[in-house]
Design an enzyme around this catalytic site. Sequence first.
Site, PDB file in Angstrom:
ATOM      1  CB  SER A  35      -0.962  -0.055   1.190  1.00 25.44           C
ATOM      2  OG  SER A  35      -1.817   1.050   1.151  1.00 25.44           O
ATOM      3  CG  HIS A  36       0.179   3.630   3.361  1.00 24.03           C
ATOM      4  ND1 HIS A  36      -0.637   2.528   3.488  1.00 24.03           N
ATOM      5  CD2 HIS A  36       0.650   3.888   4.589  1.00 24.03           C
ATOM      6  CE1 HIS A  36      -0.666   2.151   4.749  1.00 24.03           C
ATOM      7  NE2 HIS A  36       0.110   2.953   5.440  1.00 24.03           N
ATOM      8  CG  ASP A  94      -2.547   4.056  -1.676  1.00 25.41           C
ATOM      9  OD1 ASP A  94      -3.267   4.027  -2.691  1.00 25.41           O
ATOM     10  OD2 ASP A  94      -2.555   3.171  -0.801  1.00 25.41           O
ATOM     11  CG  ASP A 101      -2.660  -0.412  -2.683  1.00 23.18           C
ATOM     12  OD1 ASP A 101      -2.563   0.717  -2.185  1.00 23.18           O
ATOM     13  OD2 ASP A 101      -3.352  -1.313  -2.182  1.00 23.18           O
ATOM     14  CG  ASP A 159      -6.065   0.925  -1.421  1.00 22.17           C
ATOM     15  OD1 ASP A 159      -5.147   1.759  -1.258  1.00 22.17           O
ATOM     16  OD2 ASP A 159      -6.138  -0.141  -0.778  1.00 22.17           O
ATOM     17  NE  ARG A 160      -3.880   3.996   2.810  1.00 24.37           N
ATOM     18  CZ  ARG A 160      -3.437   4.157   4.042  1.00 24.37           C
ATOM     19  NH1 ARG A 160      -2.987   5.331   4.434  1.00 24.37           N
ATOM     20  NH2 ARG A 160      -3.419   3.152   4.888  1.00 24.37           N
ATOM     21  CE  LYS A 175      -7.600   2.078   1.720  1.00 22.37           C
ATOM     22  NZ  LYS A 175      -7.495   0.866   2.544  1.00 22.37           N
TER      23      LYS A 175
END
Length: 543
Positions: free
Chosen positions: A113-114, A277, A279, A281-282, A376
């Site tokens: 992710s982030h 981010d 991946d 999703d944010r 998300k």
Amino acid sequence: MSIQTVSTTPFDDQKPGTSGLRKKVPVFQQPHYLENFVQSIFNSVPELEGNTLVVGGDGRYYNDDAIQTILRMAAANGIARVLVGQHGYLSTPAASAVIRKHGAAGGIILSASHNPGGPKGDFGIKFNAANGGPAVESLTEAIFEASKRLEHYLSVSCEDIPLGEAGTYQIEAMQVEVIDPVEDYANLMAELFDFDAIRGMFKAGFRLRFDAMHAITGPYARRILEQELGAAAGTVINAEPKPDFGGGHPDPNLAHAREMVDEMYSDDAPDMGAASDGDGDRNMVLGRHFFVTPSDSLAVLAANATLVPGYAAGLSGVARSMPTSCAVDQVARSLGIDCYETPTGWKFFGNLMDADRITLCGEESFGTGSAHIREKDGLWAVLFWLNILAVKGDSIKDIVHHHWSVYGRNYYTRHDYEDIDSEAASTLMSMLGSILPNQVDREIAGYKVKAADQFSYTDPVDGSVSANQGIRLLFENGARIVYRLSGTGTQGATLRIYIEAYEADVTRQDQDTQQALADYIEIAREVADVAGYTGMDEPTVIT
Ligand code: G16
């Protein structure tokens, strides 16, 4: 078929966290480490055999190697077909969309992710189920249990699949389709939003700056925003995914998306700024000289959803994670729909969506989404805002100020104390847990505590219980302080303190957030003796 059975011994640290297994790259590079976890997935999800699996990741360092390993193991474990994104790319929301569209039995997503990437950075792996959503807790537990018993894994020998070339390949009896990672996702977005209205707004001179942070959203944002919607070339910055995210921290917050944030506070700021981010999703959304908190963003999207074609019929309900501000609750109350409060983690929204209890949901951690998929979705949130702006013609700041005047403002901040000693962090949490009963009815610095508890969630759909999901101090005036430890870090522990206070008076809605919450921030530090336990006087990140 030449299946190889490889002997192995269990690792004791393969318990998935808030969102899958996240570790430093060198941990994943240990012999058998990745393989053990992947085999534990195959052992725990027998329905994958003879079925379709989706595989892709955010392009971070080790993505390609991991995908080749997973493909070999998938062939040996009897998977019939794998859909893998070209170059190994699939944003997390796109992976969810592909699983759902192609009726796959699940997907393996490679991402931390982030978190930063590169050879010494972070890597991660998680399993998403047939509904396109992150594995629920009972499944992640089963995978962890399987990892503790593992004695061997299955693989085959074969040449690497050329992930750079779209096409159909074969590994033994298994078919591998290397697909365009953007196509299915872009088509889904065109079904939900009024692309003509957004196109018209860009044509009339609307300026957007989208920071892809050298992560996965670059190809998606370029194709949808610049090519399909006609945003000016260069709207998307840092658009090339890089294995180390250009040395940056692909976390779309005010601290890490600095380049775009500075531009949004400059004299010549565009109308809207956004970032996603690692991946995809944010999301973070800014207006000119104006930051929209993720909690407010969710509330504004919910209040204006019927302006957007995909949501014109209204919302079945909404949900937010417990530490997320209560802004969306006010909207739900006024719409007369249910609002659910879940633990932190997108996996808790899946059941509610599958049962059509909610349409929109979100989290303070820069995550917003809807039932169009089961993750998300960063770019989706940006398109949702663009669609609202195209219909309303107001600025982002005006839309949010109007929202506060109608529903009140939930001042909100999160203070993170990162990389603290794990033992000190859990001692702090146990201490807090033990003093909870003494806090009720206590008056601290003039504010009366109404309730103090450990948040526990009973899923209304399957009845499963998730306990110990954060410590809450609830004040009589609606203010809240929440403490929890992050479940996504890979080094030490991160203490998160979430602070919120409600303000209905329009004349008091334009204060600086940290000032408006100063009393509660002080209370939060003192009650938990943060300095004493962590040795830190100030948080490392404030969002
Ligand atoms: C993950 C989860 C989110 C969660 C976030 C932060 O996001 O999917 O639900 O809010 O982590 O979790 P924590 O506070 O435990 O660090 P992502 O974008 O990292 O997958």
